[in-house]
Design a protein around this motif. Structure first.
Motif, PDB file in Angstrom:
ATOM      1  N   GLU A 225     -43.514  57.798  44.805  1.00 21.86           N
ATOM      2  CA  GLU A 225     -43.836  58.227  43.445  1.00 21.86           C
ATOM      3  C   GLU A 225     -44.967  57.427  42.799  1.00 21.86           C
ATOM      4  OE1 GLU A 225     -40.383  58.541  40.951  1.00 21.86           O
ATOM      5  OE2 GLU A 225     -41.644  58.971  39.209  1.00 21.86           O
ATOM      6  N   ASP A 226     -44.922  56.103  42.938  1.00 20.73           N
ATOM      7  CA  ASP A 226     -45.948  55.308  42.256  1.00 20.73           C
ATOM      8  C   ASP A 226     -46.723  54.396  43.208  1.00 20.73           C
ATOM      9  OD1 ASP A 226     -43.830  53.734  42.785  1.00 20.73           O
ATOM     10  OD2 ASP A 226     -43.513  52.989  40.751  1.00 20.73           O
ATOM     11  N   THR A 227     -46.808  54.777  44.473  1.00 23.29           N
ATOM     12  CA  THR A 227     -47.571  53.989  45.445  1.00 23.29           C
ATOM     13  C   THR A 227     -48.633  54.867  46.099  1.00 23.29           C
ATOM     14  OG1 THR A 227     -45.585  52.686  45.892  1.00 23.29           O
ATOM     15  CG2 THR A 227     -47.403  52.476  47.464  1.00 23.29           C
ATOM     16  N   TRP A 228     -49.865  54.363  46.060  1.00 23.40           N
ATOM     17  CA  TRP A 228     -51.005  55.142  46.557  1.00 23.40           C
ATOM     18  C   TRP A 228     -51.785  54.329  47.565  1.00 23.40           C
ATOM     19  CZ3 TRP A 228     -51.560  60.108  44.607  1.00 23.40           C
ATOM     20  CH2 TRP A 228     -50.770  60.406  43.488  1.00 23.40           C
TER      21      TRP A 228
ATOM     22  N   ASN B 209     -58.988  52.462  39.307  1.00 24.10           N
ATOM     23  CA  ASN B 209     -57.604  51.998  39.142  1.00 24.10           C
ATOM     24  C   ASN B 209     -56.975  51.352  40.370  1.00 24.10           C
ATOM     25  OD1 ASN B 209     -57.438  52.769  36.398  1.00 24.10           O
ATOM     26  ND2 ASN B 209     -57.176  54.898  37.038  1.00 24.10           N
ATOM     27  N   VAL B 210     -57.805  50.947  41.331  1.00 18.64           N
ATOM     28  CA  VAL B 210     -57.269  50.200  42.466  1.00 18.64           C
ATOM     29  C   VAL B 210     -56.795  48.848  41.945  1.00 18.64           C
ATOM     30  CG1 VAL B 210     -57.906  48.967  44.579  1.00 18.64           C
ATOM     31  CG2 VAL B 210     -58.720  51.295  44.203  1.00 18.64           C
ATOM     32  N   ASN B 211     -55.593  48.423  42.326  1.00 21.29           N
ATOM     33  CA  ASN B 211     -55.153  47.093  41.901  1.00 21.29           C
ATOM     34  C   ASN B 211     -54.652  46.235  43.057  1.00 21.29           C
ATOM     35  OD1 ASN B 211     -52.743  48.403  42.299  1.00 21.29           O
ATOM     36  ND2 ASN B 211     -52.257  48.570  40.122  1.00 21.29           N
ATOM     37  N   HIS B 212     -54.937  46.676  44.277  1.00 17.30           N
ATOM     38  CA  HIS B 212     -54.534  45.873  45.429  1.00 17.30           C
ATOM     39  C   HIS B 212     -55.398  46.227  46.638  1.00 17.30           C
ATOM     40  CE1 HIS B 212     -51.211  44.566  48.440  1.00 17.30           C
ATOM     41  NE2 HIS B 212     -51.873  43.518  48.019  1.00 17.30           N
ATOM     42  N   VAL B 213     -56.019  45.214  47.230  1.00 16.57           N
ATOM     43  CA  VAL B 213     -56.762  45.440  48.470  1.00 16.57           C
ATOM     44  C   VAL B 213     -55.960  44.852  49.620  1.00 16.57           C
ATOM     45  CG1 VAL B 213     -58.888  45.043  49.765  1.00 16.57           C
ATOM     46  CG2 VAL B 213     -58.994  45.321  47.292  1.00 16.57           C
TER      47      VAL B 213
ATOM     48  N   SER C 213     -45.952  48.434  47.311  1.00 18.39           N
ATOM     49  CA  SER C 213     -45.120  49.259  46.436  1.00 18.39           C
ATOM     50  C   SER C 213     -45.538  49.199  44.969  1.00 18.39           C
ATOM     51  CB  SER C 213     -43.660  48.825  46.585  1.00 18.39           C
ATOM     52  OG  SER C 213     -42.863  49.590  45.714  1.00 18.39           O
ATOM     53  N   GLY C 214     -45.664  50.361  44.360  1.00 17.53           N
ATOM     54  CA  GLY C 214     -45.971  50.456  42.937  1.00 17.53           C
ATOM     55  C   GLY C 214     -47.428  50.216  42.607  1.00 17.53           C
ATOM     56  N   ARG C 215     -48.288  50.167  43.622  1.00 19.95           N
ATOM     57  CA  ARG C 215     -49.690  49.863  43.357  1.00 19.95           C
ATOM     58  C   ARG C 215     -50.627  50.920  43.936  1.00 19.95           C
ATOM     59  NH1 ARG C 215     -50.599  43.443  43.736  1.00 19.95           N
ATOM     60  NH2 ARG C 215     -49.341  43.124  45.587  1.00 19.95           N
ATOM     61  N   VAL C 216     -51.873  50.864  43.472  1.00 20.28           N
ATOM     62  CA  VAL C 216     -52.925  51.694  44.057  1.00 20.28           C
ATOM     63  C   VAL C 216     -53.665  50.794  45.046  1.00 20.28           C
ATOM     64  CG1 VAL C 216     -54.958  53.122  43.629  1.00 20.28           C
ATOM     65  CG2 VAL C 216     -53.111  53.036  41.929  1.00 20.28           C
ATOM     66  N   ASN C 217     -53.457  51.060  46.323  1.00 22.42           N
ATOM     67  CA  ASN C 217     -53.940  50.180  47.386  1.00 22.42           C
ATOM     68  C   ASN C 217     -55.163  50.761  48.078  1.00 22.42           C
ATOM     69  OD1 ASN C 217     -51.316  48.320  47.837  1.00 22.42           O
ATOM     70  ND2 ASN C 217     -50.646  50.437  47.515  1.00 22.42           N
ATOM     71  N   VAL C 218     -56.104  49.894  48.428  1.00 22.77           N
ATOM     72  CA  VAL C 218     -57.110  50.311  49.402  1.00 22.77           C
ATOM     73  C   VAL C 218     -56.972  49.413  50.617  1.00 22.77           C
ATOM     74  CG1 VAL C 218     -58.785  51.204  47.730  1.00 22.77           C
ATOM     75  CG2 VAL C 218     -59.009  48.873  48.580  1.00 22.77           C
ATOM     76  N   VAL C 219     -57.222  50.005  51.776  1.00 15.99           N
ATOM     77  CA  VAL C 219     -57.176  49.262  53.026  1.00 15.99           C
ATOM     78  C   VAL C 219     -58.605  48.965  53.443  1.00 15.99           C
ATOM     79  CG1 VAL C 219     -56.528  49.343  55.458  1.00 15.99           C
ATOM     80  CG2 VAL C 219     -55.032  50.351  53.740  1.00 15.99           C
ATOM     81  N   ALA C 220     -58.900  47.689  53.688  1.00 15.31           N
ATOM     82  CA  ALA C 220     -60.235  47.300  54.130  1.00 15.31           C
ATOM     83  C   ALA C 220     -60.103  46.455  55.378  1.00 15.31           C
ATOM     84  CB  ALA C 220     -60.944  46.509  53.032  1.00 15.31           C
ATOM     85  N   GLY C 221     -61.010  46.644  56.307  1.00 15.81           N
ATOM     86  CA  GLY C 221     -60.966  45.845  57.529  1.00 15.81           C
ATOM     87  C   GLY C 221     -61.854  46.457  58.582  1.00 15.81           C
TER      88      GLY C 221
ATOM     89  N   GLN D 166     -66.523  56.243  60.528  1.00 15.42           N
ATOM     90  CA  GLN D 166     -67.189  54.985  60.180  1.00 15.42           C
ATOM     91  C   GLN D 166     -68.255  55.164  59.112  1.00 15.42           C
ATOM     92  OE1 GLN D 166     -65.873  52.180  61.094  1.00 15.42           O
ATOM     93  NE2 GLN D 166     -64.461  53.628  62.025  1.00 15.42           N
ATOM     94  N   THR D 167     -68.970  56.289  59.179  1.00 15.57           N
ATOM     95  CA  THR D 167     -70.134  56.441  58.315  1.00 15.57           C
ATOM     96  C   THR D 167     -69.802  57.173  57.018  1.00 15.57           C
ATOM     97  OG1 THR D 167     -70.664  58.449  59.509  1.00 15.57           O
ATOM     98  CG2 THR D 167     -71.799  56.451  60.199  1.00 15.57           C
ATOM     99  N   THR D 168     -68.643  57.812  56.967  1.00 13.78           N
ATOM    100  CA  THR D 168     -68.343  58.643  55.816  1.00 13.78           C
ATOM    101  C   THR D 168     -68.099  57.817  54.553  1.00 13.78           C
ATOM    102  OG1 THR D 168     -66.833  60.242  54.878  1.00 13.78           O
ATOM    103  CG2 THR D 168     -65.921  58.768  56.512  1.00 13.78           C
ATOM    104  N   ARG D 169     -68.539  58.338  53.433  1.00 15.24           N
ATOM    105  CA  ARG D 169     -68.297  57.706  52.141  1.00 15.24           C
ATOM    106  C   ARG D 169     -67.204  58.465  51.387  1.00 15.24           C
ATOM    107  NH1 ARG D 169     -69.217  54.048  53.588  1.00 15.24           N
ATOM    108  NH2 ARG D 169     -71.082  52.810  53.845  1.00 15.24           N
ATOM    109  N   HIS D 170     -66.622  59.416  52.067  1.00 15.65           N
ATOM    110  CA  HIS D 170     -65.593  60.238  51.464  1.00 15.65           C
ATOM    111  C   HIS D 170     -64.362  59.386  51.155  1.00 15.65           C
ATOM    112  CE1 HIS D 170     -63.656  64.180  50.912  1.00 15.65           C
ATOM    113  NE2 HIS D 170     -62.572  63.512  51.219  1.00 15.65           N
ATOM    114  N   VAL D 171     -63.829  59.533  49.966  1.00 13.53           N
ATOM    115  CA  VAL D 171     -62.650  58.762  49.587  1.00 13.53           C
ATOM    116  C   VAL D 171     -61.505  59.704  49.266  1.00 13.53           C
ATOM    117  CG1 VAL D 171     -61.728  56.998  48.068  1.00 13.53           C
ATOM    118  CG2 VAL D 171     -64.171  57.088  48.490  1.00 13.53           C
ATOM    119  N   GLU D 172     -60.337  59.342  49.715  1.00 11.92           N
ATOM    120  CA  GLU D 172     -59.175  60.152  49.400  1.00 11.92           C
ATOM    121  C   GLU D 172     -57.967  59.248  49.182  1.00 11.92           C
ATOM    122  OE1 GLU D 172     -58.670  63.467  51.897  1.00 11.92           O
ATOM    123  OE2 GLU D 172     -56.825  64.095  50.915  1.00 11.92           O
ATOM    124  N   LEU D 173     -57.165  59.620  48.203  1.00 12.30           N
ATOM    125  CA  LEU D 173     -55.944  58.867  47.908  1.00 12.30           C
ATOM    126  C   LEU D 173     -54.751  59.599  48.501  1.00 12.30           C
ATOM    127  CD1 LEU D 173     -55.582  57.695  44.190  1.00 12.30           C
ATOM    128  CD2 LEU D 173     -55.668  56.280  46.235  1.00 12.30           C
ATOM    129  N   PHE D 174     -53.897  58.854  49.182  1.00 13.77           N
ATOM    130  CA  PHE D 174     -52.666  59.431  49.708  1.00 13.77           C
ATOM    131  C   PHE D 174     -51.487  58.826  48.963  1.00 13.77           C
ATOM    132  CE2 PHE D 174     -55.772  59.564  53.146  1.00 13.77           C
ATOM    133  CZ  PHE D 174     -55.717  60.911  53.478  1.00 13.77           C
TER     134      PHE D 174
END
Ligand SMILES: Nc1nc2c(ncn2[C@@H]2O[C@H](COP(=O)(O)OP(=O)(O)OP(=O)(O)O)[C@@H](O)[C@H]2O)c(=O)[nH]1
Ligand SMILES: [Zn+2]
Length: 291
Positions: free
Chosen positions: A208-211, A73-77, A155-163, A196-204
């Motif tokens: 209310e509706d921003t992750w 359900n990620v909708n924003h990178v 805001s209002g989205r499920v975001n992942v940060v990549a870089g 750097q090496t971890t594949r562990h994923v966590e949502l913060f």
């Protein structure tokens, strides 16, 4: 029955957040037989047990599914790169953007460390991506400049940060929500490996509706596309491609290529084209090695 979002997966258990309250849940036994998987980011129905536990009874249909990191359900990178230190690597940046587009998730670009370059350089670099129709910001996190604009973008989205490492992702996460940086660090320490090496994923949860999720390794993501389809993920090529002499033009060696003409005239940015050719050739090599 109640609804919540999976924010963490730990050896067979899933932490489900429901209005800020997190319960440690188990998935229904029948899921395995039915081939139902539960991913971080999933919205699930669960039966509460007491105040701290529960059983996940169903997984709601997913809007998107990233493979690496495995998250639903990620909708924003949020593609975070520094203008300098480390030097801006346009190929890596373009790969990250393209990987997001291939995954069907909208990318936005955030350039950090604007305080270390002159205004003209910052604007010229931003223009490359704005000209592709990608929302692009230049920020100076330490000065607090632009952090609100990033918050608005998320805001209002499920975001992942990549870089890349050193781009300022943790600094930004901490500016968005003080304490977040610390939490991300804790997670890595608990499983005893470097961040750097971890594949562990966590949502913060930011509100209310921003992750927000950290996405280690996202930019190393294999481009999951055939070489001849790659051009579809360069929005800046779409219009000029209409003037190519050949219908199936790959915009590489062909005569009468509308894309190459626009590169020569400066309307397509040279770095974007160079990235395309590099990525195209890498995909071609992979395809040749498959047979
Ligand atoms: N001048 C300046 N320095 C910054 C800015 N943002 C971050 N930094 C610095 O850049 C360095 C790297 O920042 P981090 O936030 O640790 O980078 P990261 O992307 O999380 O790096 P990894 O944890 O290795 O993935 C730190 O020394 C920060 O203080 C900024 O806007 N301006
Ligand atoms: Zn062409």
């Amino acid at each position: 029955m109640a609804e919540g979002r999976v924010v963490r997966a730990i050896s067979g258990f899933f932490d489900v957040s429901d209005n800020g309250l997190v319960r440690r849940c188990r998935a229904r036994g029948v899921f395995k037989k039915q081939g139902v998987t539960v991913l971080v980011g999933d919205i699930v129905m669960y039966d509460p047990i007491g105040t701290k536990e529960g059983i996940i009874t169903s997984v709601l249909p997913r809007q998107s599914e990233l493979v690496r990191p495995p998250i639903a359900n990620v909708n924003h990178v949020l593609v975070v790169f520094a203008f300098v230190t480390p030097d801006l690597n346009f190929l890596m940046l373009d790969k990250t953007i393209t990987a997001a587009l291939i995954a069907g998730v909208e990318p936005s670009v955030v350039f950090t460390k604007a305080d270390l370059v002159d205004e003209e350089t910052a604007q010229r670099t931003c223009a490359i991506y704005r000209d592709c129709g990608i929302r692009t910001l230049a920020i100076a996190t330490k000065q607090g400049t632009g952090v609100d604009a990033v918050r608005e973008l998320m805001s209002g989205r499920v975001n992942v940060v990549a870089g890349p490492s050193g781009a300022g992702k943790s600094t930004l996460a901490n500016a968005l929500s003080p304490g977040l940086q610390l939490q991300m660090g804790e997670v890595s320490e608990k499983i005893g490996r470097g961040k750097q090496t971890t594949r562990h994923v966590e949502l913060f949860q930011l509100d209310e509706d921003t992750w927000l999720a950290d996405a280690p390794g996202f930019s190393q993501l294999q481009l999951n596309v055939e070489s001849r389809e790659l051009k579809r993920y360069f929005p800046d090529f779409t219009e000029p491609a209409g003037t190519c002499a050949y219908r199936g033009c790959m915009h590489v060696d062909e005569e009468g290529c509308g894309v190459k003409a626009q590169v020569d005239s400066g309307r397509i940015h040279r770095s974007r084209y160079d990235s395309y050719v590099q990525m195209y050739q890498e995909l071609r090599e992979q395809e040749e090695n498959m047979y």
